[in-house]
Scaffold this active site. Structure first.
Site, PDB file in Angstrom:
ATOM      1  N   GLY A   1     -73.483  -8.946  34.594  1.00 22.49           N
ATOM      2  CA  GLY A   1     -73.931  -7.781  35.427  1.00 22.49           C
ATOM      3  C   GLY A   1     -73.044  -6.642  34.844  1.00 22.49           C
ATOM      4  N   GLU A   2     -72.883  -5.426  35.621  1.00 22.85           N
ATOM      5  CA  GLU A   2     -72.270  -4.392  35.128  1.00 22.85           C
ATOM      6  C   GLU A   2     -71.089  -4.106  36.018  1.00 22.85           C
ATOM      7  OE1 GLU A   2     -76.178  -1.962  33.833  1.00 22.85           O
ATOM      8  OE2 GLU A   2     -75.435  -1.590  35.897  1.00 22.85           O
ATOM      9  N   VAL A   3     -70.035  -3.283  35.341  1.00 23.20           N
ATOM     10  CA  VAL A   3     -68.941  -2.890  36.264  1.00 23.20           C
ATOM     11  C   VAL A   3     -68.842  -1.301  36.487  1.00 23.20           C
ATOM     12  CG1 VAL A   3     -66.198  -2.889  36.461  1.00 23.20           C
ATOM     13  CG2 VAL A   3     -67.631  -5.014  35.537  1.00 23.20           C
TER      14      VAL A   3
ATOM     15  N   ASP B   1     -61.582 -19.540  33.505  1.00 19.23           N
ATOM     16  CA  ASP B   1     -62.165 -18.903  32.326  1.00 19.23           C
ATOM     17  C   ASP B   1     -61.276 -17.727  31.953  1.00 19.23           C
ATOM     18  OD1 ASP B   1     -64.229 -17.647  30.569  1.00 19.23           O
ATOM     19  OD2 ASP B   1     -65.133 -16.871  32.247  1.00 19.23           O
TER      20      ASP B   1
ATOM     21  N   LYS C   1     -68.364  -4.604  40.975  1.00 21.63           N
ATOM     22  CA  LYS C   1     -69.027  -5.594  39.795  1.00 21.63           C
ATOM     23  C   LYS C   1     -70.641  -5.802  40.652  1.00 21.63           C
ATOM     24  CE  LYS C   1     -66.819  -8.735  37.954  1.00 21.63           C
ATOM     25  NZ  LYS C   1     -66.853  -8.676  36.401  1.00 21.63           N
TER      26      LYS C   1
END
Length: 505
Positions: A246-248, A354, A262
């Protein structure tokens, strides 16, 4: 009789804030409802503010560094109920009582309340803070010794160099640099060396400025237990970046508090899975971990609200003009900060899954924090450039340990492998590891014991740490605590201290 009553009132007044005579008609009270505190667990504890704090809600109490406060309730770990003990220095009116972030204050007359005491920070961190341009020659701090538990170290700015001295301690009490002059307290020690250098490199001047302000543990007292918040309380101001999930955005909560938001692509995770993981994440608190504040999960897109780091991801930072100009000292420092955050996760038996430069964020004053820990377990990813299908799940193959690729079983030791890849990203200024190779080719090469070659600008000492992280046997890889001290002590032999007797080795 009247004298007895007056004395009794003076004794009881601090314990009865709702009846305080200070809350009279001449005082402007921003939040009358906050005058009556919850049931107090301990009374009469007096504290000093270490940093400025501006109230975020009507229930909060604004204060400035140096203000004296009486804590009336410590029921919640992160937020205490307190009252001001003095009028504001500029004469303006102020709220008398409210909630304060507990990590912004220290008990009055304690060592932690002294402006020159910086607690358990490492030598490299002390050097970095003293070398801020706002500090001048003679600026100093006292910190807890890294190597000697219960002892202290003095760090002093001498021109462009920081000198370190071990403050020795007598069994019967007392502190000294040399036995010819012994002090009963650290306050006496500081008082003496601010008057004369007496063997130090310079006379002590002003305490080191505390520029690094900690993040409160939560958005506010109200979100401690109820952190599903109304998305209408969030304003999205500026898009900082976008990724596979997605976007931040840079956002504003409650019209008062800068946050990072987020926004997740619909279908990128199961809300129930995320909430289970987030409940654990919210209780993980460390200066080198991004603090999770709140969530909005009742409708798409899901919002994850965290503390704001204005310079984006470490990957982007290393690749831009500012990051491309940093030198080995700064590269080792950023690696040490990440190792510190990971050592905390290690101590809590928590696995990141991660770890990579894209999941480390950059803040002001060269602060680096680990982000997105644990989220890899709940995200449904579709970025084939990074996450490839293995055993019906998708993995960041070029960062993933061989045993995790084979069996999809992650451990803190597989995080250590990923940290080695992160070191490669740092030293190469954000280059893609195994450039030109597909994930399948990487897996095949790793099975033949292939390792990333030493970059041309990479010192052998730094590369050796990378190789330790890539040991084929997970149990033989170092712990994050070991990696932390190796990186913090990386330049130990390159010291520029003039007094060998007092220099901390």
């Amino acid at each position: 009789m009247s004298n007895i009553c007056q004395r009794l009132w003076e004794y009881l007044e601090p314990y009865l804030p709702c009846l305080s005579t200070e809350a009279d008609k001449s005082t402007v009270i921003e939040n009358p409802g906050a005058l009556c505190s919850p049931q107090s667990q301990r009374h009469g504890h007096y504290f000093v503010a270490l940093f400025d704090y501006q109230a975020r809600t009507a229930e909060d109490l604004s204060f400035r560094a140096g203000d004296k406060l009486q804590v009336l309730d410590t029921l919640h770990e992160g937020w205490w109920f307190a009252r001001h003990l003095e009028k504001r220095r500029d004469g303006s009116s102020q709220q008398l009582q409210g909630y304060i972030p507990s990590n912004y204050v220290a008990e009055d007359r304690s060592l932690q309340a002294e402006p020159w005491f910086f607690g358990a920070i490492g030598r490299s961190d002390a050097e970095k803070q003293l070398l801020y341009s706002e500090n001048k020659t003679g600026s100093f701090l006292i910190r807890e010794s890294e190597s000697q538990k219960g002892e202290f170290s003095l760090s002093v700015l001498d021109g462009a160099v920081v000198k370190h001295y071990r403050i020795k301690r007598l069994d019967e009490g007392g502190f000294f640099l040399t036995r010819r002059r012994i002090f009963s307290t650290l306050n006496e020690f500081v008082s003496h060396y601010t008057k004369t250098s007496d063997g130090l490199c310079v006379k002590l001047g002003k305490p080191c400025l505390k520029i690094q302000v900690p993040a409160p543990f939560d958005l506010s007292y109200k979100t401690v237990d109820q952190w599903e918040i109304d998305r209408n309380s969030i304003q999205l101001l500026k898009r900082l970046g976008s990724g596979q999930f997605g976007e931040v955005w840079e956002g504003l909560w409650n019209n008062t508090t800068p946050v990072a938001v987020k926004t997740l692509k619909p279908g990128s995770m199961d809300p129930n899975d995320f909430l289970r993981e987030a409940q654990i994440m919210k209780n993980l608190r460390h200066p080198k971990l991004i603090q999770l504040y709140a969530v909005c999960t009742l409708e798409d897109p899901i919002y994850i609200i965290t503390e704001l780091m204005r310079h984006g991801s470490l990957q982007e930072y290393l690749q831009n003009d500012t990051g491309s100009k940093i030198h080995l000292t700064q590269q080792v420092d950023m690696a040490a900060q990440v190792a510190s955050g990971m050592a905390y996760l290690e101590s809590r038996n928590y696995i990141h899954r991660d770890l990579a430069a894209r999941n480390v964020l950059v803040g002001e004053h060269n602060i680096y924090k680990v982000a997105d820990f644990g989220l890899a377990r709940v995200f449904k990813v579709d970025n084939e450039d990074i996450y490839e299908s293995r055993h019906e799940i998708k993995l960041p193959v070029k960062w993933t340990a061989p045993e995790a690729i084979r069996s999809n079983k992650f451990s803190i030791k597989s995080d250590v492998w990923s940290f080695g890849i992160l070191l490669y990203e740092i030293i190469t200024y954000g280059k893609m590891p195994y450039s030109g190779m597909t994930g399948a080719q990487v897996i095949q090469m790793l099975a033949q014991n292939y390792r990333l070659p030493q970059p041309s600008n990479c010192p052998q000492q730094f590369y050796n740490i990378m190789l330790e992280c890539w040991n084929a046997e997970p149990k033989e890889r170092p712990t994050f605590e070991t990696l932390r001290w190796k990186l913090e002590d990386y330049f130990e032999t390159d010291s520029s201290y003039s007094d060998a007797n007092n220099f901390i080795r």
